[in-house]
Design an enzyme around this catalytic site. Structure first.
Site, PDB file in Angstrom:
ATOM      1  CB  CYS A 624      -2.776 -12.807  -1.696  1.00 20.16           C
ATOM      2  SG  CYS A 624      -1.082 -13.202  -2.189  1.00 20.16           S
ATOM      3  CB  THR A 625      -6.022 -11.087   2.424  1.00 18.08           C
ATOM      4  OG1 THR A 625      -5.646 -12.083   3.366  1.00 18.08           O
ATOM      5  CG2 THR A 625      -7.364 -10.508   2.814  1.00 18.08           C
TER       6      THR A 625
END
Length: 755
Positions: A624-625
């Site tokens: 995930c960012t």
């Protein structure tokens, strides 16, 4: 509503019919008593009848003439036009603006005499409606309500009245009698609430004494037959045809009663009076009352007195009504008048401010917020902030280019939502949003186009949901959501080649139909195919990517048109640009200054490794960012601002890259610099503006990759998707570069005598 000026009681109307009668002098048996009443009326208005006229009249024949004032009638379209003029042209300019209005003599009984201001009032070349006369006006539009309140009303009225007087003295009004009818419109436009404050003045030159009737008014139909009146119609129509118009403010006629009536324009006064023993002045009369003329006659009588010293005159108040195809002027008024002398060549006293709905002198206000089309109201309000920028700050800001730009947003997550909202604020009207994921419970707090209800039942699809929210925010935007998976290098197709080919074709069409492509996805490899397609189709790309507390916003180099488009190949154009580079670089300390727009690198130009599957074998926090919450709004806003600066540059996407050293120089656009990249470091609250050249071994935009794609199409892409990253590295020469680098390192180690 019309109102009798000069102290006369206001005429009341209901359902189009007059209630009672306007003020009239009751018949008196005593001439002295009647004369005393007239004198009281004149003294009330500052007139002095104690000075005897040239020929004293009999007491029982003296009756003052009263005029019905104009009633302003503004078409709602005028306020729309004024709004656009104020925003786009007038801005803070409060200088007088010319405009025009019209009035007719064909209204039925019961209507006030209207001076109509239409939507095209600012177009001075626009024709007047048929069988109507023109009135010349001046708009004084103030910038604040306080300025409206304290405006010099007497000064505005006197200025307009002096224009009428000057036209009389110079005899210009003899040649063009329309100059006798003027108006002043004082306004303030509250463009946030769409409240418009206005006050009309209809300047009238006043005699020092009353104009008196030497005999009671008579209807034309009481003296002449329909055939004789038809002869008047024929003479009037012929004269209008000769003058090239459909209506005349005034003209002259010879004796009525015969089969033919002689008619002439006002400028033929001397010759016409020599030919005819009796001359009647005909005035185009908008009044509908049975015993009173309209407002335009006042200034005409002043002209007759000043220019030709007229003291006795017969006036026909010409009213030309057509009902169910039947033309009728029998209700026109014949007036026999005695005109006072003007005391000097100075401009007479001027009156004429309009009364409001309460019958007192004061302005009026119209509220158009409810009757306006809500969509048009929203569009005007959205554009207001942008157009206000052009009033003082950036007068040369080109908003049309921004509005017409079609933007494709690939990725509608945290970055995509903020980019879409900022584009909307800048007036972009066409957006397409592409994503294949659904709204999850973690999204709404970071992604402002979603809310809690969008997460329920497995979550709504992001792209159509975001497009719907944009349309709710502003119905005037054309926003579409496309559910689409973007194929990526290193992600094998696994027997779904046909479905992937269709998605590639959709993406190709989307790129082709838009002007700017925003790359806002989570992974590096998902940006490869759009980057390739945009480079091939010569589309401007704005790229934004996030780290934990860092971000990069950049524009890709825009490839020059192909040889087919301008007769110059990409390679030749690059050589031509490079040939002039030394002179442009000589005055800079950095080799990365003034890089032409087509020589700038893309997102992959700084990499020496081809993109691959970046999520394989990674933990959740690595897939995930994960970034600081304030980072995405910053990066998304800067991405849009970078686009706006590019659009304002004369060269557009080919604008040279601005760097940090340019901050002290004259900016290349009205909004400032046009950098290649903006790299932000939130931990230090710092931005830098690097620039880099296009890499001839780039895996996305190098000539060899573009040539391979354009020659083999999906077959080439299929091989990239199914093959490991080594295929692109072999194709572009990165593999050989790696080998040469390793060889150089071995030689460096072997030559080191300290080892």
């Amino acid at each position: 509503m019309g109102a009798l000026r000069d102290g006369v009681r206001r005429q009341e109307w209901r359902d189009g019919e007059p209630i009672g009668k306007p003020w009239e002098k009751p018949p008196r048996t005593s001439g002295a008593f009647y004369q005393r009443e007239v004198n009281m009326w004149t003294r009330h208005h500052g007139y002095d009848m104690s000075t005897p006229g040239p020929e004293p009249l009999e007491a029982h024949t003296v009756q003052p003439l009263h005029f019905l004032a104009f009633s302003s009638a503004l078409d709602p379209g005028f306020w729309h036009t004024l709004t656009q003029k104020k925003i786009d042209h007038f801005k803070l300019d409060d200088l007088p603006q010319p405009l025009w209005a019209s009035f007719t003599n064909a209204d039925p009984v019961g209507l006030p005499q209207r001076l109509t201001v239409e939507f095209n009032a600012f177009d001075l070349k626009s024709p007047v409606p048929p069988r109507s006369c023109r009135a010349h006006g001046t708009l004084h539009n103030t910038n604040t309500l306080d300025a409206f309140k304290v405006a010099n009303k007497r000064g505005l009225l006197d200025a307009a009245g002096h224009e009428i007087w000057e036209a009389i003295v110079s005899r210009r009004a003899v040649e063009d009698p329309s100059l006798l009818t003027r108006f002043v419109l004082l306004t303030f436009a509250d463009l946030k609430k769409y409240h418009f404050y206005y006050w009309f003045a209809f300047p009238a030159l006043c005699f020092p004494e009353s104009i008196v009737l030497t005999s009671p008014p008579v209807d034309l139909g009481d003296l002449y037959s329909p055939q004789q009146i038809s002869a008047l119609h024929a003479a009037y129509d012929d004269l209008c045809s000769q003058e090239g118009t459909t209506a005349l403010p005034c003209f002259l006629i010879g004796p009525l009663g015969g089969e033919v009536v002689a008619a002439a324009p006002l400028r033929d006064w001397e010759a016409f009076n020599c030919r005819h023993a009796k001359v009647t002045v005909v005035a185009f009369d908008p009044c509908t009352l049975s015993n009173h003329p309209g407002w335009p006659l006042r200034n005409l009588l002043v002209l007759l007195t000043h220019v030709w010293s007229v003291t006795q005159v017969e006036v026909l108040c010409f009213r030309d009504r057509t009902t169910f195809g039947n033309r009728n002027s029998m209700h026109s008024l014949l007036l026999s008048l005695h005109l006072p002398q003007l005391p000097s060549t100075d401009c007479p006293h001027i009156a004429g401010w309009e009364k409001n709905e309460k019958g007192s002198l004061g302005p009026r206000m119209v509220d158009l917020s409810d009757c306006m089309d809500p969509l048009r109201l929203a569009e005007s309000s959205v554009d207001l902030n942008l157009k206000l920028m052009r009033w003082r700050l950036v007068p040369s800001l080109n908003l049309d280019t921004i509005t017409k730009t079609r933007c494709l947003l690939l990725g509608v997550g945290t970055l995509g939502c903020h980019v879409a909202r900022t584009l909307l604020a800048w007036g972009v009207r066409h957006m397409t949003l592409v994503d294949n994921s659904r709204v999850s419970y973690s999204n709404p707090v970071r992604q402002p186009l979603y809310e809690y209800e969008d997460c329920l039942a497995g979550g709504k699809l992001k792209a159509p949901t975001a497009a719907e929210k944009l349309r709710k925010i502003f119905p005037g935007v054309t926003a579409q959501g496309e559910v689409l998976s973007i194929p990526m290098p290193g992600h094998p197709l696994a027997g779904e080649a046909k479905a992937v080919a269709e998605e590639v074709a959709r993406l190709e069409n989307l790129v082709a139909s838009h002007d700017v492509i925003f790359l806002l996805m989570d992974t590096r490899e998902s940006r490869w195919l759009p980057c390739l397609l945009a480079a091939s189709q010569r589309k401007l790309v704005i790229n934004a990517a996030l780290g934990f507390d860092t971000f990069v916003v950049m524009r890709h180099g825009l490839k020059l048109p192909r040889e087919d488009d301008n007769g110059l190949s990409d390679q030749a154009a690059a050589q031509e640009t490079a040939a002039g580079a030394p002179s442009s670089l000589a005055c800079h300390t950095s080799l990365f200054s003034d890089i032409p727009g087509h020589r700038l690198g893309c997102y992959f130009c700084n990499d020496v490794v081809a993109p691959g599957d970046s999520t394989r074998g990674r933990m959740l926090d690595q897939q995930c960012t994960v970034s600081r919450p304030g980072l995405a709004p910053l990066a998304g806003s800067l991405a849009v601002e970078l686009l706006i600066c590019v659009l304002q540059h004369p060269k557009g996407g080919y604008a040279p890259a601005s760097v940090a050293d340019d901050r002290l120089d004259e900016p290349p656009t009205v909004l400032g610099l046009v950098p290649h990249q903006i790299r932000g470091f939130l931990s230090r609250f710092e931005h830098v503006l690097p620039a880099s050249h296009a890499f001839d071994k780039c895996t996305a935009c190098s000539p060899v990759v573009l040539e391979e794609y354009e020659r083999n199409g999906f077959a080439f892409l299929h091989r990239v998707f199914d093959s490991p990253h080594t295929y692109l590295e072999d194709l572009t020469g990165l593999t050989q570069l790696h080998q040469e680098t390793q060889t150089a390192e071995i030689w460096d180690i072997s030559d080191d005598e300290t080892v």
